[in-house]
Design an enzyme around this catalytic site. Sequence first.
Site, PDB file in Angstrom:
ATOM      1  NE  ARG A   1       9.505   3.143  43.315  1.00 45.50           N
ATOM      2  CZ  ARG A   1      10.673   2.647  43.073  1.00 45.50           C
ATOM      3  NH1 ARG A   1      11.854   3.190  42.911  1.00 45.50           N
ATOM      4  NH2 ARG A   1      10.462   1.188  42.691  1.00 45.50           N
TER       5      ARG A   1
ATOM      6  NE  ARG B   1       8.219  -3.100  39.959  1.00 44.38           N
ATOM      7  CZ  ARG B   1       9.441  -3.419  38.784  1.00 44.38           C
ATOM      8  NH1 ARG B   1       9.332  -4.381  38.090  1.00 44.38           N
ATOM      9  NH2 ARG B   1      10.353  -2.507  39.051  1.00 44.38           N
TER      10      ARG B   1
ATOM     11  NE  ARG C   1      13.447  -3.786  34.177  1.00 46.76           N
ATOM     12  CZ  ARG C   1      13.598  -2.964  35.122  1.00 46.76           C
ATOM     13  NH1 ARG C   1      13.743  -1.566  34.386  1.00 46.76           N
ATOM     14  NH2 ARG C   1      12.957  -3.315  36.109  1.00 46.76           N
TER      15      ARG C   1
HETATM   16  P1  AMP Z   1      13.312  -0.201  41.256  1.00 47.90           P
HETATM   17  O1  AMP Z   1      14.396  -0.987  40.686  1.00 47.90           O
HETATM   18  O2  AMP Z   1      13.672   1.159  41.419  1.00 47.90           O
HETATM   19  O3  AMP Z   1      12.087  -0.599  40.179  1.00 47.90           O
HETATM   20  O4  AMP Z   1      12.883  -0.755  42.845  1.00 47.90           O
HETATM   21  C1  AMP Z   1      12.662  -2.331  42.796  1.00 47.90           C
HETATM   22  C2  AMP Z   1      11.963  -2.168  44.331  1.00 47.90           C
HETATM   23  O5  AMP Z   1      12.657  -1.781  45.512  1.00 47.90           O
HETATM   24  C3  AMP Z   1      10.952  -1.594  44.087  1.00 47.90           C
HETATM   25  O6  AMP Z   1       9.579  -2.258  43.730  1.00 47.90           O
HETATM   26  C4  AMP Z   1      10.298  -1.521  45.868  1.00 47.90           C
HETATM   27  O7  AMP Z   1      10.078  -2.514  46.499  1.00 47.90           O
HETATM   28  C5  AMP Z   1      11.853  -1.387  46.436  1.00 47.90           C
HETATM   29  N1  AMP Z   1      12.271   0.316  46.340  1.00 47.90           N
HETATM   30  C6  AMP Z   1      13.243   1.035  45.557  1.00 47.90           C
HETATM   31  N2  AMP Z   1      13.388   2.305  45.663  1.00 47.90           N
HETATM   32  C7  AMP Z   1      12.439   2.553  46.690  1.00 47.90           C
HETATM   33  C8  AMP Z   1      11.874   3.672  47.474  1.00 47.90           C
HETATM   34  N3  AMP Z   1      12.236   4.744  47.403  1.00 47.90           N
HETATM   35  N4  AMP Z   1      10.992   3.465  48.398  1.00 47.90           N
HETATM   36  C9  AMP Z   1      10.470   2.273  48.923  1.00 47.90           C
HETATM   37  N5  AMP Z   1      10.753   1.151  48.320  1.00 47.90           N
HETATM   38  C10 AMP Z   1      11.736   1.125  47.270  1.00 47.90           C
END
Ligand code: AMP
Length: 208
Positions: A88, A165, A127
């Site tokens: 990320r 986000r 969603r």
């Molecule tokens: P996602 O389902 O990929 O949208 O992830 C949901 C949340 O998890 C994100 O908004 C971050 O808070 C955290 N998160 C997921 N992947 C990462 C990552 N690679 N690095 C840091 N935080 C993450």
Amino acid sequence: MNLVLLGAPGAGKGTQAQKLVEEFGFAHISTGDLLRAAVKSGSPLGVEAKGYMDAGQLVPDELVINLVKERLGEKDAQEGFILDGFPRNTAQAVTLDSELADLGRSLDAALLVDVKDEVIVGRLSSRRTCRNCGYTAPAGVDVCPRCGGEMYQRDDDKPETIQHRLDTYHTQTEPLVQYYKGHSILKAVDGDRPADVVYADVKASLGL
Ligand code: AMP
């Protein structure tokens, strides 16, 4: 194939990953799913991660990197993996490269699923996600078509968090497009089309 999926939250990375897993059997490694499972289990990592996640911020690198390292060591990831939601930021990408190099492995491709912000905002606010298996569908679907679990709206899919986000994506994650371009492994598809049409492009651009 060792693949990284790039794209804003809601671009359809999870959907495309699921399709690749079903057809080719790669291990799907979603850091968002791993973190949500940690939160649900109430583990120390989950307790620490929850505040960041609810606020739409990135969880500290060391927490996520350890999760990914462990997961990459599992048996199913040896034949090929799809990283969804990781890396990320540049620090995570550099760490991933060096971890893989230590294991004598490397990435074959970084695939950008490209979708405009206006479309993302509409998609994320409507969603719903399965509490049990993580399947996603638009609002109105109350029971998961895949496992029968309850569909709910993630806290971070609420309007007040979505813009945050997206800002985080543009400032921290989008620079990875250039990073992987520089490594000559970047591929891109237009994600603003029906999932099956996007998938056909995904396979073509990966040579699958
Ligand atoms: P996602 O389902 O990929 O949208 O992830 C949901 C949340 O998890 C994100 O908004 C971050 O808070 C955290 N998160 C997921 N992947 C990462 C990552 N690679 N690095 C840091 N935080 C993450």
